[in-house]
Design an enzyme around this catalytic site. Structure first.
Site, PDB file in Angstrom:
ATOM      1  CD  GLU A  96     -16.932  -5.767  -6.992  1.00  0.00           C
ATOM      2  OE1 GLU A  96     -18.082  -6.129  -7.266  1.00  0.00           O
ATOM      3  OE2 GLU A  96     -16.314  -4.936  -7.672  1.00  0.00           O
ATOM      4  CB  CYS A 109      -7.068  -9.031  -9.397  1.00  0.00           C
ATOM      5  SG  CYS A 109      -7.099  -7.241  -9.473  1.00  0.00           S
ATOM      6  CB  CYS A 116      -9.610   4.327  -5.147  1.00  0.00           C
ATOM      7  SG  CYS A 116      -7.924   4.819  -5.615  1.00  0.00           S
ATOM      8  CB  CYS A 120      -7.870   7.399 -12.440  1.00  0.00           C
ATOM      9  SG  CYS A 120      -6.329   7.369 -11.475  1.00  0.00           S
ATOM     10  CB  CYS A 123     -10.689   4.210 -12.452  1.00  0.00           C
ATOM     11  SG  CYS A 123     -10.722   2.836 -11.282  1.00  0.00           S
ATOM     12  CB  CYS A 339      -8.353  -2.962 -15.608  1.00  0.00           C
ATOM     13  SG  CYS A 339      -7.170  -4.272 -15.790  1.00  0.00           S
TER      14      CYS A 339
HETATM   15  N1  SAH Z   1      -4.411   2.160  -7.923  1.00  0.00           N
HETATM   16  C1  SAH Z   1      -3.567   1.284  -8.685  1.00  0.00           C
HETATM   17  C2  SAH Z   1      -4.290   0.024  -9.150  1.00  0.00           C
HETATM   18  C3  SAH Z   1      -5.376   0.319 -10.152  1.00  0.00           C
HETATM   19  S1  SAH Z   1      -6.104  -0.954 -11.092  1.00  0.00           S
HETATM   20  C4  SAH Z   1      -3.013   2.038  -9.882  1.00  0.00           C
HETATM   21  O1  SAH Z   1      -3.452   3.151 -10.156  1.00  0.00           O
HETATM   22  O2  SAH Z   1      -2.116   1.524 -10.540  1.00  0.00           O
HETATM   23  C5  SAH Z   1      -4.924  -1.466 -12.257  1.00  0.00           C
HETATM   24  C6  SAH Z   1      -4.895  -0.721 -13.600  1.00  0.00           C
HETATM   25  O3  SAH Z   1      -6.174  -0.622 -14.231  1.00  0.00           O
HETATM   26  C7  SAH Z   1      -4.389   0.697 -13.433  1.00  0.00           C
HETATM   27  O4  SAH Z   1      -3.392   0.957 -14.376  1.00  0.00           O
HETATM   28  C8  SAH Z   1      -5.635   1.504 -13.716  1.00  0.00           C
HETATM   29  O5  SAH Z   1      -5.348   2.800 -14.131  1.00  0.00           O
HETATM   30  C9  SAH Z   1      -6.302   0.669 -14.788  1.00  0.00           C
HETATM   31  N2  SAH Z   1      -7.710   1.030 -15.044  1.00  0.00           N
HETATM   32  C10 SAH Z   1      -8.541   1.731 -14.240  1.00  0.00           C
HETATM   33  N3  SAH Z   1      -9.739   1.888 -14.834  1.00  0.00           N
HETATM   34  C11 SAH Z   1      -9.667   1.276 -16.038  1.00  0.00           C
HETATM   35  C12 SAH Z   1     -10.592   1.077 -17.111  1.00  0.00           C
HETATM   36  N4  SAH Z   1     -11.844   1.540 -17.047  1.00  0.00           N
HETATM   37  N5  SAH Z   1     -10.170   0.394 -18.180  1.00  0.00           N
HETATM   38  C13 SAH Z   1      -8.920  -0.107 -18.251  1.00  0.00           C
HETATM   39  N6  SAH Z   1      -8.021   0.031 -17.263  1.00  0.00           N
HETATM   40  C14 SAH Z   1      -8.374   0.721 -16.177  1.00  0.00           C
END
Ligand code: SAH
Length: 359
Positions: A96, A109, A116, A120, A123, A339
């Protein structure tokens, strides 16, 4: 029988590599500029359409090379104008990409992996696990497809590597993609319009510090102590907060740039006044700013978004410590484009995806 070498994909080659590949096949190096212009400036997806190359040359190029472009499989638009693009790759996997208009700039984006590996806790993409890395051609291919679909080939836009995947976990292809994006004969993106967001894979971060093409850097911090961060970001047990902050202090920043620390706010987990004070102290020695991201909640994610009052209180404490702070406005939540909400697996919906009803 001698094994047939796979044909190189024009979309995967940086211009110097393309020049060498052309030369190795008996063609003139300067055709590389023409080809790059066709693919990135004119949006051509078929070698046959590169009409300033002779018919014979196009025919031999088509037998020597491929040109792969992700296929737009689905497009969804949010009430706020954000658009989510589901793209099908050559092997049938899906990724996506998201278009976020007027923030105030236009932003694409982009994903760097299918799924991934970082897992986390908050996420959705992390629930997929890592399916595979994207190639440079697939990373830049998202920009090619979005620029066409949105008629934005002549409009300036920003790119954030914040889609699916951890960019520094797919280091070489991500860096190759950046070099393709900044090529003056192609998209000619200024590096300052590109932001790489990472969970902070230290060895890769050190490598990035020495790169010629340097994007803006965003670090997903999310907690002020190793104990808290370890529970949210599993890789923290390997690369802890102190080491990441040290690496940030050493990072060669351009004159006016700052490192962004991203901080997902989770109710009752990392949103207390004490957490805010610790965060401000932690980042004080780094030329930085803090971007607070109130959780985008989803079924299957065991956290809640703090109240608006708690978010404001947190931001105010950080700001009162002299740290630049902003709160990320959530965009495209109704189409699961915000995000941490990107999740796909094959044409059939996965269990996690069926669960992923945005709240
Ligand atoms: N792998 C990269 C890009 C991730 S997406 C990273 O970890 O930075 C970009 C941001 O969105 C990251 O800071 C990630 O932690 C955040 N993110 C992930 N899940 C989320 C959620 N459910 N709500 C808000 N932000 C989120």
């Amino acid at each position: 029988m001698t094994p047939v070498e796979p044909r190189p994909d024009l979309a995967d080659l940086e211009r110097p590599a393309l020049e060498s590949a052309l030369e190795a096949r008996g063609h003139k190096r300067f055709h590389a500029r023409q080809i790059v212009r066709w693919i990135y400036r004119r949006g051509v997806t078929d070698i046959e359409a590169m009409t300033d190359l002779s018919r014979e040359l196009r025919a031999t190029l088509a037998s020597d090379f491929t040109l792969t472009t992700p296929v737009l499989a689905q497009r969804e638009i949010s009430v706020d104008g954000t658009e989510k693009f589901l793209l099908r790759l050559a092997d049938g996997r899906h990724i996506e990409s998201v278009f976020i208009p007027d923030t105030p700039a236009m932003t694409f984006c982009i994903s760097t992996q299918v799924g991934c590996a970082m897992a986390c806790a908050f996420c959705l993409t992390g629930k997929m696990g890592l399916v595979r890395n994207l190639t440079a051609g697939e990373i830049v291919g998202q920009v090619r497809v979005l620029a066409d679909a949105l008629h934005m080939r002549d409009t300036a836009f920003n790119i954030v590597l914040m889609g699916m995947g951890e960019p520094l976990h797919n280091y070489d292809e991500t860096m190759r993609a950046l070099r393709i994006l900044v090529d003056e004969h192609g998209f000619d993106m200024p590096a300052r319009r590109i932001t790489l967001s990472t969970v902070g894979l230290l060895p890769a971060l050190e490598r990035l510090a020495a790169e010629e093409v340097m994007p803006n850097l965003a670090i997903s911090l999310h907690a002020p102590t190793d104990l808290q961060r370890g529970a949210l970001v599993p890789i923290n047990t390997k690369y802890g907060i102190a080491e990441i902050i040290q690496a940030c202090k050493r990072f060669p920043l351009k004159r006016r740039s700052r490192i962004t620390f991203e901080y997902v706010l989770l109710a009752g987990v990392n949103d207390s006044p004490q957490d805010a004070r610790k965060l401000a102290t932690l980042v004080a020695g780094v030329k930085s700013k803090v971007n607070l991201i109130p959780l985008n909640a989803a079924a299957g994610i065991p956290f809640e978004r703090p109240s608006d009052e708690a978010i404001d209180r947190f931001a105010k404490i950080v700001a009162d410590h002299g740290v630049i702070v902003s709160v990320r406005k959530s965009r495209g939540r109704d189409i699961r484009a915000a995000c941490g909400q990107l999740i796909v697996e094959g044409p059939k919906k996965s269990a996690a995806q069926q669960l992923a009803v945005v709240m």
